[in-house]
Design a protein around this motif. Structure first.
Motif, mmCIF file in Angstrom:
data_model
loop_
_atom_site.group_PDB
_atom_site.id
_atom_site.type_symbol
_atom_site.label_atom_id
_atom_site.label_comp_id
_atom_site.label_asym_id
_atom_site.label_seq_id
_atom_site.Cartn_x
_atom_site.Cartn_y
_atom_site.Cartn_z
ATOM 1 N N SER A 108 0.833 -1.208 0.000
ATOM 2 C CA SER A 108 0.000 0.000 0.000
ATOM 3 C C SER A 108 0.868 1.260 0.000
ATOM 4 N N GLY A 109 2.071 1.129 0.535
ATOM 5 C CA GLY A 109 2.962 2.293 0.641
ATOM 6 C C GLY A 109 2.784 3.065 1.935
ATOM 7 N N THR A 111 3.281 2.250 5.187
ATOM 8 C CA THR A 111 4.358 2.143 6.169
ATOM 9 C C THR A 111 5.531 3.036 5.751
ATOM 10 N N VAL A 158 3.550 -12.987 -1.808
ATOM 11 C CA VAL A 158 4.824 -13.661 -2.077
ATOM 12 C C VAL A 158 5.646 -13.875 -0.809
HETATM 13 P P1 IMP Z 1 2.457 -1.371 3.317
HETATM 14 O O1 IMP Z 1 3.210 -0.913 2.087
HETATM 15 O O2 IMP Z 1 2.406 -0.350 4.415
HETATM 16 O O3 IMP Z 1 1.084 -1.870 2.956
HETATM 17 O O4 IMP Z 1 3.176 -2.604 3.993
HETATM 18 C C1 IMP Z 1 4.227 -3.250 3.397
HETATM 19 C C2 IMP Z 1 4.642 -4.408 4.283
HETATM 20 O O5 IMP Z 1 3.652 -5.450 4.220
HETATM 21 C C3 IMP Z 1 5.912 -5.032 3.755
HETATM 22 O O6 IMP Z 1 7.052 -4.451 4.316
HETATM 23 C C4 IMP Z 1 5.740 -6.494 4.122
HETATM 24 O O7 IMP Z 1 6.211 -6.696 5.434
HETATM 25 C C5 IMP Z 1 4.243 -6.708 4.093
HETATM 26 N N1 IMP Z 1 3.834 -7.333 2.807
HETATM 27 C C6 IMP Z 1 3.142 -6.751 1.808
HETATM 28 N N2 IMP Z 1 2.939 -7.594 0.788
HETATM 29 C C7 IMP Z 1 3.531 -8.761 1.138
HETATM 30 C C8 IMP Z 1 3.686 -10.034 0.478
HETATM 31 O O8 IMP Z 1 3.244 -10.289 -0.660
HETATM 32 N N3 IMP Z 1 4.377 -10.993 1.166
HETATM 33 C C9 IMP Z 1 4.888 -10.771 2.407
HETATM 34 N N4 IMP Z 1 4.775 -9.598 3.057
HETATM 35 C C10 IMP Z 1 4.100 -8.592 2.427
#
Ligand code: IMP
Ligand code: MG
Length: 180
Positions: A108-109, A111, A158
């Motif tokens: 999602s971006g 974090t 993944v």
């Molecule tokens: P976001 O970008 O804030 O939604 O969170 C990203 C985090 O979610 C990454 O650093 C991973 O730890 C976790 N994540 C997102 N997609 C995957 C996936 O396909 N496999 C394993 N972890 C994922």
């Protein structure tokens, strides 16, 4: 016995170890050209970024320093809220440094957007983002600028090369899709 046979979920290989390593070499070469011997301070976001950071760092030619941080995202279920709590902060200050954040995957971006905000306030000279994987279809926060991407992948869950499912499979040397 292959790794696929000793695990519970079925893992389909998406990117082989050779493909991943070759691509990391290409991205490292690009970073070497862009930074031309200037010092780089790599920040690894634990735990997923560890394998990628090691492989990348080995191929960088200029002076490199490393630091680690661990964050946990507030929120329920599988959706990250984007409000980040620092579980383990960096050991070193960022003032005046060329910072390269090394991430396993951008989803999602949320974090990263929050993390970059926090780190910018520490006055680095530059702050850039390098990710092993990007799932652009899942992006919610549009202001995350990724300078270096190894692979753009479809919206599938993944594992491997640092990425986990329920803390498992980080040690797989390839990237695989979990078939639930
Ligand atoms: P976001 O970008 O804030 O939604 O969170 C990203 C985090 O979610 C990454 O650093 C991973 O730890 C976790 N994540 C997102 N997609 C995957 C996936 O396909 N496999 C394993 N972890 C994922
Ligand atoms: Mg991560």
């Amino acid at each position: 016995m292959t790794k696929e046979k000793i695990v519970a979920e079925k893992i389909r290989v998406l990117l082989t170890e050779e493909e991943v390593n070759r691509r990391i070499g290409e991205v490292a070469a690009q970073i070497n050209r862009d930074w031309a011997g200037k010092p780089l301070h790599l920040i690894c976001v634990l735990k997923g970024g560890v394998f990628f950071m090691c492989e990348l760092a080995k191929r960088l030619e200029g002076p490199v320093s490393l630091d680690f941080m661990s964050v946990s995202s507030y929120g329920s279920g599988t959706q990250s809220s984007g409000v980040v709590r620092i579980v383990k902060d960096l050991d070193e200050p960022l003032e005046g440094k060329n910072v390269l954040i090394v991430e396993d995957i951008i989803d999602s971006g949320r974090t990263l957007s929050y993390l970059i905000e926090i780190l910018r306030r520490r006055n680095p000279a530059n702050i850039e983002l390098c990710t092993l994987l990007d799932k652009p279809e899942r992006r919610v926060v549009q202001d995350v600028q990724v300078r270096y991407t190894c692979f753009t992948i479809p919206d599938e869950f993944v594992v491997g090369y640092g990425l986990d499912y329920d803390q498992k499979y980080r040690n797989l040397p390839y990237i695989g899709v979990v078939e639930f």
